[in-house]
Design a protein around this motif. Structure first.
Motif, mmCIF file in Angstrom:
data_model
loop_
_atom_site.group_PDB
_atom_site.id
_atom_site.type_symbol
_atom_site.label_atom_id
_atom_site.label_comp_id
_atom_site.label_asym_id
_atom_site.label_seq_id
_atom_site.Cartn_x
_atom_site.Cartn_y
_atom_site.Cartn_z
ATOM 1 N N ASP A 2 -39.354 4.809 34.049
ATOM 2 C CA ASP A 2 -39.311 4.368 32.652
ATOM 3 C C ASP A 2 -37.907 4.581 32.090
ATOM 4 O OD1 ASP A 2 -40.507 3.324 30.412
ATOM 5 O OD2 ASP A 2 -41.195 5.257 29.671
ATOM 6 N N SER A 3 -37.362 3.569 31.394
ATOM 7 C CA SER A 3 -36.013 3.685 30.846
ATOM 8 C C SER A 3 -35.834 2.733 29.666
ATOM 9 C CB SER A 3 -34.970 3.356 31.916
ATOM 10 O OG SER A 3 -34.930 1.965 32.145
ATOM 11 N N ILE A 4 -34.688 2.839 29.035
ATOM 12 C CA ILE A 4 -34.369 1.951 27.906
ATOM 13 C C ILE A 4 -33.934 0.574 28.370
ATOM 14 C CG2 ILE A 4 -33.688 3.895 26.423
ATOM 15 C CD1 ILE A 4 -30.735 2.776 26.835
ATOM 16 N N TYR A 5 -33.723 0.397 29.662
ATOM 17 C CA TYR A 5 -33.174 -0.857 30.178
ATOM 18 C C TYR A 5 -34.098 -2.056 29.994
ATOM 19 C CZ TYR A 5 -29.861 2.320 32.421
ATOM 20 O OH TYR A 5 -28.924 3.288 32.661
ATOM 21 N N ARG A 6 -35.343 -1.831 29.670
ATOM 22 C CA ARG A 6 -36.262 -2.958 29.490
ATOM 23 C C ARG A 6 -36.156 -3.583 28.094
ATOM 24 N NH1 ARG A 6 -41.584 -0.551 27.508
ATOM 25 N NH2 ARG A 6 -41.165 1.672 27.471
ATOM 26 N N PHE A 7 -35.336 -3.005 27.221
ATOM 27 C CA PHE A 7 -35.260 -3.479 25.843
ATOM 28 C C PHE A 7 -34.062 -4.390 25.603
ATOM 29 C CE2 PHE A 7 -37.467 0.622 25.687
ATOM 30 C CZ PHE A 7 -38.667 0.197 25.155
ATOM 31 N N ASN A 8 -34.223 -5.257 24.625
ATOM 32 C CA ASN A 8 -33.160 -6.115 24.106
ATOM 33 C C ASN A 8 -33.041 -5.830 22.616
ATOM 34 O OD1 ASN A 8 -32.790 -7.489 26.559
ATOM 35 N ND2 ASN A 8 -34.398 -8.942 26.053
ATOM 36 N N ALA A 9 -31.886 -6.104 22.064
ATOM 37 C CA ALA A 9 -31.684 -5.961 20.624
ATOM 38 C C ALA A 9 -30.636 -6.977 20.182
ATOM 39 C CB ALA A 9 -31.232 -4.545 20.286
ATOM 40 N N GLN A 10 -30.675 -7.285 18.911
ATOM 41 C CA GLN A 10 -29.737 -8.267 18.371
ATOM 42 C C GLN A 10 -28.499 -7.574 17.819
ATOM 43 O OE1 GLN A 10 -31.410 -11.368 15.904
ATOM 44 N NE2 GLN A 10 -29.519 -11.527 14.751
ATOM 45 N N LEU A 11 -27.348 -7.943 18.374
ATOM 46 C CA LEU A 11 -26.073 -7.431 17.851
ATOM 47 C C LEU A 11 -25.857 -7.948 16.436
ATOM 48 C CD1 LEU A 11 -23.948 -8.001 21.058
ATOM 49 C CD2 LEU A 11 -24.335 -5.784 19.968
ATOM 50 N N ALA A 12 -25.001 -7.284 15.685
ATOM 51 C CA ALA A 12 -24.688 -7.732 14.327
ATOM 52 C C ALA A 12 -24.096 -9.138 14.329
ATOM 53 C CB ALA A 12 -23.741 -6.744 13.651
ATOM 54 N N GLY A 14 -25.241 -11.528 15.952
ATOM 55 C CA GLY A 14 -26.347 -12.461 16.135
ATOM 56 C C GLY A 14 -26.720 -12.679 17.589
ATOM 57 N N GLU A 15 -25.910 -12.191 18.518
ATOM 58 C CA GLU A 15 -26.188 -12.348 19.949
ATOM 59 C C GLU A 15 -27.287 -11.391 20.397
ATOM 60 O OE1 GLU A 15 -22.568 -12.380 22.530
ATOM 61 O OE2 GLU A 15 -21.589 -12.025 20.589
ATOM 62 N N ASN A 16 -28.115 -11.871 21.320
ATOM 63 C CA ASN A 16 -29.112 -11.012 21.935
ATOM 64 C C ASN A 16 -28.417 -10.162 22.998
ATOM 65 O OD1 ASN A 16 -31.808 -10.073 22.353
ATOM 66 N ND2 ASN A 16 -31.901 -11.316 24.199
ATOM 67 N N PHE A 17 -28.725 -8.878 23.047
ATOM 68 C CA PHE A 17 -28.075 -7.952 23.960
ATOM 69 C C PHE A 17 -29.140 -7.247 24.793
ATOM 70 C CE2 PHE A 17 -26.298 -3.853 25.162
ATOM 71 C CZ PHE A 17 -25.033 -4.195 25.600
ATOM 72 N N SER A 18 -29.005 -7.301 26.107
ATOM 73 C CA SER A 18 -29.916 -6.608 27.007
ATOM 74 C C SER A 18 -29.357 -5.226 27.320
ATOM 75 C CB SER A 18 -30.083 -7.406 28.302
ATOM 76 O OG SER A 18 -30.785 -6.625 29.257
ATOM 77 N N TYR A 55 -14.982 6.834 30.829
ATOM 78 C CA TYR A 55 -15.781 7.591 31.794
ATOM 79 C C TYR A 55 -17.227 7.096 31.862
ATOM 80 C CZ TYR A 55 -11.834 10.740 31.328
ATOM 81 O OH TYR A 55 -10.568 11.266 31.297
ATOM 82 N N GLY A 56 -17.511 5.952 31.227
ATOM 83 C CA GLY A 56 -18.855 5.398 31.286
ATOM 84 C C GLY A 56 -19.746 5.801 30.135
ATOM 85 N N PHE A 57 -19.173 6.046 28.971
ATOM 86 C CA PHE A 57 -19.933 6.431 27.778
ATOM 87 C C PHE A 57 -19.849 5.328 26.744
ATOM 88 C CE2 PHE A 57 -19.787 8.452 23.496
ATOM 89 C CZ PHE A 57 -21.080 8.940 23.458
ATOM 90 N N THR A 58 -20.957 5.093 26.042
ATOM 91 C CA THR A 58 -20.928 4.169 24.925
ATOM 92 C C THR A 58 -21.836 4.673 23.811
ATOM 93 O OG1 THR A 58 -20.971 1.833 24.292
ATOM 94 C CG2 THR A 58 -22.799 2.604 25.663
ATOM 95 N N ILE A 59 -21.612 4.127 22.641
ATOM 96 C CA ILE A 59 -22.445 4.412 21.469
ATOM 97 C C ILE A 59 -23.005 3.088 20.989
ATOM 98 C CG2 ILE A 59 -22.431 5.215 19.075
ATOM 99 C CD1 ILE A 59 -20.168 7.151 19.884
ATOM 100 N N LEU A 60 -24.265 3.104 20.609
ATOM 101 C CA LEU A 60 -24.913 1.926 20.028
ATOM 102 C C LEU A 60 -25.344 2.283 18.613
ATOM 103 C CD1 LEU A 60 -27.232 0.901 23.020
ATOM 104 C CD2 LEU A 60 -24.833 0.268 22.619
#
Length: 171
Positions: A2-12, A14-18, A55-60
């Motif tokens: 189980d992980s967050i990778y199954r979700f999509n969200a809409q960027l500000a 307007g693009e869909n982001f997986s 180093y492979g870090f991001t913030i959403l």
């Protein structure tokens, strides 16, 4: 697994982001609001992002207007305000609901895997933070009052390469 990778969200924008595109990255997910007293944390979040992104870090950042109507902006105006006022360059998503029947599925997942204040699953305010490891699994949840700079050690402990933990220069 189980992980967050199954979700999509809409960027500000307007693009869909997986979220699947973030496999292998350590992620901090935050519900944000431009008019919140905690909005000064956007600057601290950006500093973390710039320090660790290589180093492979991001913030959403997910805009949220559920608490005190502190996020009047949406779409491109939201991302532009964060960039202009706080020099934010990490990904900003359009406004979402984090509680209730219209809650975004990502936040339902995050809440179902952690508890916040008084062992409650509901998100209580803006700038609740969720740390995700490089396998897309929730590591920890942090209260809105948790300052971004206090998360450095836990972020570093979750950043790994094939040889083991990264060694960071003292800044």
């Amino acid at each position: 697994m189980d992980s967050i990778y199954r979700f999509n969200a809409q960027l500000a924008s307007g693009e869909n982001f997986s979220l699947q595109t973030l496999q292998g990255k350590t992620i901090l997910i935050v519900n944000t609001a431009s008019k919140c007293n905690f909005s000064v944390q956007l600057g601290g979040l950006e500093k973390l992002y710039r320090q660790y992104q290589e180093y492979g870090f991001t913030i959403l950042g997910f805009g949220c207007n559920q608490f005190g109507n502190n996020e009047p902006l949406s779409g491109k105006a939201l991302a532009e305000f964060y960039q202009q006022q706080f020099d934010v360059t990490f990904p900003i998503f359009d406004k979402v609901m984090v509680n209730g029947p219209e809650s975004h599925p990502l936040f339902n997942y995050l809440k179902s895997h952690t508890r916040g204040i008084a062992q409650n699953r509901a998100i209580k305010w803006n700038f609740t933070k969720f740390l995700i490891n490089s396998e897309g699994q929730l590591v920890a949840r942090y209260a809105p009052r948790t300052k971004p700079e206090t998360l450095k050690m836990v972020i570093e402990s979750n950043l790994h390469d094939k040889a083991g933990p990264f060694q960071f220069a003292k800044i």
